[in-house]
Design an enzyme around this catalytic site. Structure first.
Site, PDB file in Angstrom:
ATOM      1  N   ARG A  52       0.850  -1.197   0.000  1.00 49.01           N
ATOM      2  CA  ARG A  52       0.000   0.000   0.000  1.00 49.01           C
ATOM      3  C   ARG A  52       0.883   1.243   0.000  1.00 49.01           C
ATOM      4  NH1 ARG A  52      -1.277   1.607   4.625  1.00 49.01           N
ATOM      5  NH2 ARG A  52      -2.160  -0.327   5.419  1.00 49.01           N
ATOM      6  N   TYR A 105     -16.000  17.504 -15.599  1.00 49.87           N
ATOM      7  CA  TYR A 105     -16.336  16.082 -15.747  1.00 49.87           C
ATOM      8  C   TYR A 105     -17.387  15.730 -14.688  1.00 49.87           C
ATOM      9  CZ  TYR A 105     -15.804  11.046 -15.297  1.00 49.87           C
ATOM     10  OH  TYR A 105     -16.041   9.712 -15.218  1.00 49.87           O
ATOM     11  N   ASP A 177      -6.655  19.285 -14.492  1.00 53.64           N
ATOM     12  CA  ASP A 177      -7.003  17.931 -14.924  1.00 53.64           C
ATOM     13  C   ASP A 177      -6.595  17.835 -16.390  1.00 53.64           C
ATOM     14  OD1 ASP A 177      -8.248  15.671 -15.988  1.00 53.64           O
ATOM     15  OD2 ASP A 177      -9.989  15.834 -14.658  1.00 53.64           O
ATOM     16  N   LYS A 202      -7.965   6.950 -19.464  1.00 51.13           N
ATOM     17  CA  LYS A 202      -8.252   7.500 -20.788  1.00 51.13           C
ATOM     18  C   LYS A 202      -7.019   7.400 -21.695  1.00 51.13           C
ATOM     19  CE  LYS A 202     -12.021   8.286 -18.515  1.00 51.13           C
ATOM     20  NZ  LYS A 202     -12.303   9.552 -17.845  1.00 51.13           N
TER      21      LYS A 202
HETATM   22  C1  LIG Z   1     -12.815   9.977 -16.564  1.00 46.27           C
HETATM   23  C2  LIG Z   1     -12.402  11.298 -16.042  1.00 46.27           C
HETATM   24  C3  LIG Z   1     -12.157  11.505 -14.677  1.00 46.27           C
HETATM   25  C4  LIG Z   1     -12.402  10.413 -13.634  1.00 46.27           C
HETATM   26  O1  LIG Z   1     -11.511   9.358 -13.777  1.00 46.27           O
HETATM   27  P1  LIG Z   1     -11.877   7.811 -13.422  1.00 46.27           P
HETATM   28  O2  LIG Z   1     -10.640   7.098 -13.824  1.00 46.27           O
HETATM   29  O3  LIG Z   1     -13.072   7.434 -14.211  1.00 46.27           O
HETATM   30  O4  LIG Z   1     -12.133   7.773 -11.972  1.00 46.27           O
HETATM   31  C5  LIG Z   1     -11.733  12.749 -14.280  1.00 46.27           C
HETATM   32  N1  LIG Z   1     -11.567  13.760 -15.156  1.00 46.27           N
HETATM   33  C6  LIG Z   1     -11.804  13.605 -16.470  1.00 46.27           C
HETATM   34  C7  LIG Z   1     -11.599  14.765 -17.395  1.00 46.27           C
HETATM   35  C8  LIG Z   1     -12.234  12.379 -16.958  1.00 46.27           C
HETATM   36  O5  LIG Z   1     -12.476  12.247 -18.269  1.00 46.27           O
END
Ligand SMILES: *Cc1c(COP(=O)(O)O)cnc(C)c1O
Length: 383
Positions: A52, A105, A177, A202
């Protein structure tokens, strides 16, 4: 040969990933172990004690991601939202305030609106493409200015360098982000941001086969807080997930070029269709954020949204009619996806300031042959 002297594609393949010291394995092994031998009480080999806290496969990913973002410290989590949640707990306290994008998001909005608010963290949605609007949304309690750029699903562009100044002049940190752009197209830390957040689910993972998240920072004190909270909360990336993400990251440079090529061709095709009232793509000269995007991104990426003149029914029909574009949530994988944000990814924003238009369709343009993608859209439009 230091990581900083190497190009992006080289870092993606090698940073944090020397040949395995035990066997010479060229690919970082999946260290599926929870615990580690100690040579004597409290005497660990290479600092590994419990997974962890630290795991070699996750460590390799964290070093690679930090190198790709030109940051000093990386942390890998079980999902993008786990990364965001850990960051909030590491930096914020009850009574603090955060400015968030007014088209954040959906899951990020839900985290602020339904979870963090219960723990005393308040937020104000602001149009982050408008620097004055962000400044106006700040309060003396603002700890973080949180932006996505491009935004999801409206592809709005925030001026990272300008917002870093606005945040810093009020003693706040700028969080970016960077999921949509990926570090290949945009490196926010170099533009003055303090924290980069990713859903590695992504583009970084890139193959729609793993869920993960990351936080990258430069500041040593902030890194210490993140390490402490990551270990205390425990929402870390497992070794197999870290390995898949690392494997995906190796090809990020070539994938992002192809995603961008294909998206540009699709935008060209869409711009000739009467059925569409608006195309949202920062690469278009007519996009309100185009000049800033051109300044801070090397290309414009694979995400394209558009609005159907005939309204919501027509948008839903297009989403239901493609054959190669898979109807599904998520984005950033090698395969093309189509979705209706209002009823799918952004359904949780209904009735709020972040509600998205019903006539909106979002594409995650994949890396298939462009002729096949265009033919699929054509049959979906023409029936
Ligand atoms: C998908 C996404 C998230 C969240 O991520 P997860 O891996 O689904 O928890 C946050 N910000 C953006 C821009 C996203 O596309």
């Amino acid at each position: 040969m230091t990581a900083d002297s190497q190009g992006f594609a080289t870092r993606a393949i090698h940073a944090g990933q020397p040949a395995d010291p035990t066997t010479g394995a060229v690919v970082t092994p999946i260290y599926a172990t929870s615990t580690y031998l100690q040579d004597a009480v409290g005497q660990m080999r290479n600092g590994y004690e419990y997974s962890r806290t630290k795991n070699p496969t996750r460590r390799a990913l964290e070093e690679c991601l930090a190198a790709l973002e030109e940051g000093r410290h990386g942390f890998a989590f079980a999902s993008g939202l786990a990364a965001e949640d850990t960051l909030l707990r590491a930096v914020c306290s009850p009574g603090d305030h955060v400015v968030i994008p007014d088209d954040a998001y959906g899951g990020t909005f839900r985290l602020f609106d339904k979870v963090a608010s219960r723990w005393g963290l308040s937020h104000t949605p602001a149009r982050i493409s408008d620097v004055a609007a962000v400044r106006a949304a700040m309060t003396p309690e603002t700890k973080l200015v949180w932006v996505e750029t491009p935004t999801n699903p409206l592809l709005g562009i925030a001026d990272i360098a300008a917002l870093a100044q606005v945040a810093h002049s009020a003693g706040a940190l700028l969080v970016v982000d960077n999921t949509f752009a990926s570090p290949y197209l945009q490196q926010p830390l170099l533009l003055g941001a303090d924290v980069v957040v990713h859903s590695t689910t992504k583009y970084l993972g890139g193959h729609s086969d793993v869920v993960g998240g990351a936080v990258i920072v430069n500041d040593d004190g902030l890194a210490g807080e993140l390490a402490f909270h990551s270990n205390s909360i425990g929402a870390v990336s497992g070794p197999f997930d870290a390995w898949l993400t690392l494997r995906g990251a190796k090809t990020l440079a070539v994938r992002m070029e192809r995603h961008s090529d294909n998206a540009e061709r699709i935008v060209e095709w869409l711009s000739q269709r009467e059925e569409i009232s608006d195309i949202l793509y920062p690469g278009l000269g007519t996009h309100p954020g185009h000049d800033i995007a051109a300044k801070q991104m090397s290309r414009f990426g694979g995400m394209v949204s558009f609005r159907m003149r005939a309204g919501e029914r027509a948008a839903v029909d297009v989403c239901n009619s493609t054959r190669l574009f898979t109807l599904g949530e998520s984005l950033g994988g090698v395969e093309s996806l189509i979705e209706h944000p209002g009823r799918m990814t952004h359904a949780s924003t209904a009735g709020s300031a972040l509600e998205v238009p019903g006539d909106l369709v979002r594409l995650s343009v994949g890396i298939e042959d462009i002729e096949d993608l265009v033919a699929d859209l054509a049959q979906a439009f023409d029936g």
